[in-house]
Design an enzyme around this catalytic site. Structure first.
Site, PDB file in Angstrom:
ATOM      1  N   GLU A 168      75.864  96.090  54.667  1.00  0.00           N
ATOM      2  CA  GLU A 168      76.221  94.856  53.967  1.00  0.00           C
ATOM      3  C   GLU A 168      75.818  93.605  54.741  1.00  0.00           C
ATOM      4  OE1 GLU A 168      80.458  94.887  53.162  1.00  0.00           O
ATOM      5  OE2 GLU A 168      80.939  95.717  55.109  1.00  0.00           O
ATOM      6  N   CYS A 190      78.642 100.636  46.744  1.00  0.00           N
ATOM      7  CA  CYS A 190      80.058 100.477  46.373  1.00  0.00           C
ATOM      8  C   CYS A 190      80.399  99.026  46.073  1.00  0.00           C
ATOM      9  CB  CYS A 190      80.980 101.047  47.445  1.00  0.00           C
ATOM     10  SG  CYS A 190      80.825 100.215  49.031  1.00  0.00           S
TER      11      CYS A 190
HETATM   12  C1  PEP Z   1      80.913  94.829  49.548  1.00  0.00           C
HETATM   13  O1  PEP Z   1      80.799  93.937  50.385  1.00  0.00           O
HETATM   14  O2  PEP Z   1      80.097  95.009  48.622  1.00  0.00           O
HETATM   15  C2  PEP Z   1      82.065  95.734  49.592  1.00  0.00           C
HETATM   16  C3  PEP Z   1      82.144  96.779  48.809  1.00  0.00           C
HETATM   17  O3  PEP Z   1      83.083  95.411  50.439  1.00  0.00           O
HETATM   18  P1  PEP Z   1      84.145  94.246  50.132  1.00  0.00           P
HETATM   19  O4  PEP Z   1      83.953  93.799  48.705  1.00  0.00           O
HETATM   20  O5  PEP Z   1      85.493  94.814  50.351  1.00  0.00           O
HETATM   21  O6  PEP Z   1      83.769  93.199  51.125  1.00  0.00           O
HETATM   22 MG    MG Z   2      82.055  93.951  52.119  1.00  0.00          MG
END
Ligand code: PEP
Ligand code: MG
Length: 555
Positions: A403, A474
């Site tokens: 990410e 995700c």
């Molecule tokens: C994302 O960054 O895409 C992720 C799934 O984590 P979060 O939304 O919890 O930062």
């Molecule tokens: Mg994230």
């Protein structure tokens, strides 16, 4: 420890925060009174008394002056001491004052730390729609579904954790409206359309009728899609896609099963740490993970280690305000600085791995060193559990989120050290395009189909393939049916989506050919315009599953 010269400044900060907190309490009280809930407004008189309690303030000042601790620490310690004493008294009235003490302390600490206002919605008595300038994810997570029919905020965007939480809790929500909280007053009638991101003030009978029909169509569609529950997510040309669910709380295990998911692809464990006065114990964490793992069996559960910070804060963890919290002390960075907190979580995950098919995943990995350090702590925990004869899965798989752009660039090195990748597109987009995912002013720049994002996804899946590991997504891109063919065409093997979106995503996959997804991805990789890519992606999905566009707003 403070230097002597810092003490007056610290006491001055306390006075300012007291004034600010008093003002906020009076404003909330006024709003509640304007909504004619006069009796409920009395709660805030009690809050003012607690805020100005001389014995609390004297002790805070004494700690700052004599122990030379900062005012956040002093106030937290004293407030907690008073709250614990009140909570233990055999008198209902006094016990309730413990909750007031914690509420006021939370508000005051937020002001000292420069965090957004703490919002108290305990006075809600009737079902209503909340209109607010902002709502932190922790407040959203606490909503009583029987009272909050929906909410709209001026700030925020679709991938803020507040919006993600709303989807998990199935609360209709519209975020990023800019001025809604100024234009609406308590008692106004609004129709909130979360599908299309609009609110309609004082809707006409005709509008209400049309929305009634839309609601019925959506309910019928939900029943049809539910019939797919036990069918696999398989494309028309026979490619099986792993389709799992994202959850924030163990209580969602039932929703995961009902949605027909292949397990849990992302368990955001930090939500167990929010809205409470003390850290969850290892035992409590273990119980939460064990429940989810047992419910998902034989499917797997990917437990993501703590991603606190950014827009998710625990009041009992002493963090100072940061200029850029999204670039700051968040996720794995926080955990590696707080090894005791991290170890307790790793032990809880390891122990839960004896009870189901558990995998562990680290958030916000930016380079190999962080991964190595996290794994060293994990190995340490494994060794201790072996010594004490506590069972855990010796083959527990370790994965990392992708990410941060640097993680994509070094994806080969990471892939050699983990068993799977999961792309967090919410943050990958924010960090690659330099667009704060919470800021509604720049929301149009937050573009999942930006050619750079699609190339980063492609680079990640290629690195995964080269090294024999699978790549999932995700982030919220996976929950958007329009973007799913693009992701699959770019080589993504698995999708983890919000449970509510699982049926439509599965429906689409079952009507799509992987060959069409590949053609789309090839077009996208050769295209310079995100808008053009989006139009092409929409056209493909409309062609495969036109019924998914039924929710579009009545004229
Ligand atoms: C994302 O960054 O895409 C992720 C799934 O984590 P979060 O939304 O919890 O930062
Ligand atoms: Mg994230």
């Amino acid at each position: 420890m403070l230097a002597d010269a810092q003490v007056p400044g610290e006491l001055q900060r306390l006075q300012q925060a007291l004034l600010q907190t008093r003002q906020q309490i009076l404003e909330v009280q006024e709003k509640v009174r304007a909504g004619l809930a006069t009796k409920d407004a009395d709660i805030f008189d009690a809050h003012l008394l607690v805020l100005e309690d001389p014995s609390v303030l004297e002790e805070v000042m004494r700690l700052v002056q004599q122990e030379k601790v900062n005012v956040e620490h002093a106030y937290h310690m004293v407030a907690e001491k008073f709250a614990c004493a009140l909570a233990g008294v055999n008198d209902e009235y006094l016990r309730e004052r413990a909750a007031d003490m914690r509420d006021v302390a939370g508000r005051l600490l937020n002001n000292l730390l420069g965090r957004p206002d703490h919002i108290d919605l305990r006075h809600l008595r009737e079902p209503c729609i909340i209109i607010s300038h902002d709502l932190p994810p922790s407040t959203t997570a606490q909503f009583d579904r029987s009272k909050v029919l929906g909410f709209a905020t001026d700030s925020g965007s679709k991938t803020s954790h507040t919006a993600i939480m709303a989807r998990s809790m199935r609360i209709p929500a519209v975020v990023g409206l800019k001025n809604a909280s100024k234009e609406l007053a308590t008692g106004d009638h609004v129709l909130l359309d979360g599908y299309n991101g609009v609110i309609i003030i004082n809707p006409t009978d005709q509008t209400l009728f049309e929305y009634g029909q839309l609601e019925r169509r959506q309910a019928d569609r939900a029943v049809q899609l539910f019939a797919l529950k036990d069918q696999p997510a398989i494309t028309l040309d026979g490619v099986r896609i792993m389709l799992s669910a994202n959850i924030e709380r163990d209580a969602e295990s039932g929703a995961v099963r009902e949605s027909g998911a292949d397990g849990v692809g992302l368990f955001r464990t930090e939500f167990l740490f929010l809205n409470r006065d003390t850290m969850p114990t290892e035992e409590e964490q273990y119980e939460s993970y064990r429940q989810v793992a047992a419910a998902a069996k034989p499917h797997s559960v990917i437990i993501r280690t703590l991603d606190l910070g950014g827009d998710k804060f625990a009041t009992y963890i002493d963090t100072t305000a940061e200029a850029n919290p999204m670039l700051g002390w968040r996720a794995i960075r926080f955990c590696l600085h707080q090894p005791d907190i991290f170890r307790a979580q790793l032990r809880a995950i390891l122990r839960a791995s004896a009870e189901g098919n558990v995998k562990v995943m680290y958030p916000m990995i930016s380079g190999v060193d962080e991964l190595t350090q996290a794994n060293a702590l994990l190995d340490e925990c494994k060794a201790a559990l072996r010594t004490s004869g506590t069972p855990f899965d010796e083959n527990l798989e370790i994965g990392t989120m992708i990410e941060i752009p640097s993680a994509v660039i070094i994806a080969d090195a990471l892939a050699r050290r983990v068993k799977f990748f999961s792309i967090g597109t919410n943050d990958l987009i924010q960090y690659s395009l330099a667009v704060d995912r919470l800021n509604e002013k720049i929301a149009p720049l937050y573009e999942p189909t930006h050619p750079a994002i699609l190339r980063l996804i492609k680079l990640t899946t290629e690195a995964g393939r080269r090294n024999g590991i699978r790549t999932g997504v995700c982030g919220e891109m996976a929950s958007d049916p329009v973007l799913v063919p693009l992701l699959l065409g770019l080589g993504v093997d698995e999708l983890s989506v919000v449970p509510m979106m699982l049926p439509p995503v599965k429906h689409l996959i079952r009507r799509l050919k992987m060959s069409e997804a590949k053609v789309l991805a090839e077009f996208a990789l050769g295209c310079d315009s995100g808008a053009e890519i989006l139009v092409r992606a929409q056209a493909l999905v409309r062609q495969c599953a036109p019924d998914l566009f039924d929710h579009q707003k009545p004229s």
